[in-house]
Design a protein around this motif. Structure first.
Motif, short mmCIF file in Angstrom:
data_model
loop_
_atom_site.label_atom_id
_atom_site.label_comp_id
_atom_site.label_asym_id
_atom_site.label_seq_id
_atom_site.Cartn_x
_atom_site.Cartn_y
_atom_site.Cartn_z
N UNK A 7 0.83 -1.21 0.00
CA UNK A 7 0.00 0.00 0.00
C UNK A 7 0.86 1.26 0.00
N UNK A 8 1.91 1.26 0.80
CA UNK A 8 2.80 2.43 0.86
C UNK A 8 3.56 2.59 -0.45
N UNK A 9 3.98 1.48 -1.04
CA UNK A 9 4.69 1.54 -2.32
C UNK A 9 3.78 2.08 -3.40
N UNK A 10 2.56 1.57 -3.46
CA UNK A 10 1.60 2.01 -4.49
C UNK A 10 1.25 3.48 -4.34
N UNK A 11 1.37 4.00 -3.14
CA UNK A 11 1.05 5.40 -2.90
C UNK A 11 2.17 6.37 -3.22
N UNK A 12 3.32 5.86 -3.65
CA UNK A 12 4.45 6.74 -3.96
C UNK A 12 4.08 7.67 -5.11
N UNK A 13 4.42 8.93 -4.97
CA UNK A 13 3.99 9.95 -5.93
C UNK A 13 4.52 9.71 -7.34
N UNK A 14 5.67 9.06 -7.46
CA UNK A 14 6.28 8.87 -8.78
C UNK A 14 5.89 7.53 -9.42
N UNK A 15 5.18 6.69 -8.68
CA UNK A 15 4.88 5.35 -9.18
C UNK A 15 3.76 5.37 -10.21
N UNK A 16 3.96 4.63 -11.30
CA UNK A 16 2.95 4.50 -12.33
C UNK A 16 2.40 3.08 -12.41
N UNK A 17 3.24 2.08 -12.16
CA UNK A 17 2.79 0.71 -12.31
C UNK A 17 3.55 -0.25 -11.41
N UNK A 18 2.98 -1.45 -11.26
CA UNK A 18 3.56 -2.50 -10.42
C UNK A 18 3.63 -3.78 -11.23
N UNK A 19 4.72 -4.52 -11.08
CA UNK A 19 4.92 -5.78 -11.79
C UNK A 19 5.16 -6.88 -10.77
N UNK A 20 4.36 -7.93 -10.84
CA UNK A 20 4.54 -9.03 -9.92
C UNK A 20 5.74 -9.88 -10.34
N UNK A 21 6.65 -10.11 -9.41
CA UNK A 21 7.79 -10.98 -9.66
C UNK A 21 7.58 -12.29 -8.93
N UNK A 22 6.74 -13.15 -9.48
CA UNK A 22 6.31 -14.34 -8.77
C UNK A 22 7.42 -15.38 -8.61
N UNK A 23 8.38 -15.43 -9.52
CA UNK A 23 9.48 -16.38 -9.36
C UNK A 23 10.33 -16.04 -8.14
N UNK A 24 10.71 -14.79 -8.01
CA UNK A 24 11.50 -14.38 -6.85
C UNK A 24 10.70 -14.48 -5.57
#
Length: 287
Positions: free
Chosen positions: A129-146
């Motif tokens: 939630x805190x990461x998604x709220x970052x002002x510069x963030x546009x998108x998120x990518x799931x890294x399911x292998x890691x």
């Protein structure tokens, strides 16, 4: 979302042939990878090669994301500086984001380009939630292998061990209006398995899926696009609701189901996505 992100294809930044072929692949977006896909002794040259290709090659309407190495490596800072203001780059993808501070560090080096976050650690899931709220963030990518590696989880076709992390990131992305794409499907020759995982991701609410092979693109594009039946239903829902409103009613009934304003908002989003996909296909065809 003003553009589709159904298929997001990883391309190794060190492979010139792959960089050349990428402009012929009907992916909605490309992740030009300087991190996991590039061997340590090739990373410096890969940075130079990628900068040249992004300057010289027309990738058409495809969204161009560069995954840099982490700033805790000897390559990360130079990666960020090299592509921070590159005209051929739409966004930088930051690996292994554990907290907003990881984005702050890259943002300080890349003042203008949008940032995307790799969500692939336990800490990242708990801080989604805190990461998604970052002002510069546009998108998120799931890294399911890691993430699977860190959790010590086993592979299951239903991805049950992943559900907590996937759900937390989806909730965070939707709460802050970010794009979010699902992790890769490793068995690139297993088309049925890919279809099943795409369907699961689409049903959960992901915008699209990251891919490791061009052969996966068509399946992914189809899975994350509104079907003809969904487009037709969306049109009928809007028409039924408008007709009900014209008669002074707040809700409509279509095929025995209630249609409220929230259904109309969803229907409009379906039509907008279908239109964006058509426009993208036309742009690629004209390239």
């Amino acid at each position: 979302m003003t553009r589709p992100f159904r298929s997001v294809l990883y391309i190794p930044a060190s492979k010139e042939r792959a960089l050349e072929k990428a402009r012929e692949i009907a992916a909605d977006a490309i992740i030009f990878d300087l991190e996991d896909a590039v061997a340590p002794d090739e990373k410096a040259q890969a940075r130079v090669t990628l900068a040249r290709f992004l300057s010289e090659v027309d990738y058409g309407p495809r969204y161009r994301i560069v995954r840099i190495n982490g700033l805790d490596t000897v390559w990360g800072r130079e990666d960020a500086l090299a592509f921070a203001a590159h005209a051929g780059v739409d966004a930088l993808l930051v690996p292994k984001v554990n907290a907003p501070a990881d984005l702050d560090a890259v943002a300080a080096l890349a003042a203008k380009v949008p940032l995307w976050a790799m969500m692939e650690t336990a800490a990242g899931m708990l801080n989604a939630a805190a990461i998604a709220g970052h002002a510069r963030l546009e998108g998120m990518v799931m890294g399911t292998n890691d993430l699977a590696k860190e959790l010590g989880s086993r592979f299951r076709a239903d991805r049950l061990p992943m559900q907590a992390g996937l759900g937390l990131c989806l909730l965070a992305a939707r709460a802050h209006g970010r794009v979010i794409v699902d992790g890769v499907y490793n068995a690139f020759k297993d088309e049925d398995g890919l279809r099943a995982e795409c369907a699961q991701g689409r049903d959960m609410g992901f915008d699209g899926k990251t891919l490791i092979h061009p052969a996966q693109v068509d399946i992914c594009n189809a899975a994350f696009a509104p079907s003809e039946a969904e487009v037709e239903l969306a049109k009928r829902q809007i028409e039924a609701f408008n007709a009900a409103q014209a008669q002074g009613q707040g809700v409509a009934v279509l095929d025995g189901r209630i249609v409220e304003n929230l259904h109309v908002v969803t229907a409009q989003a379906v039509l907008a996505k279908a239109q964006a996909i058509r426009a993208q296909a036309q742009d690629i065809a004209a390239q």
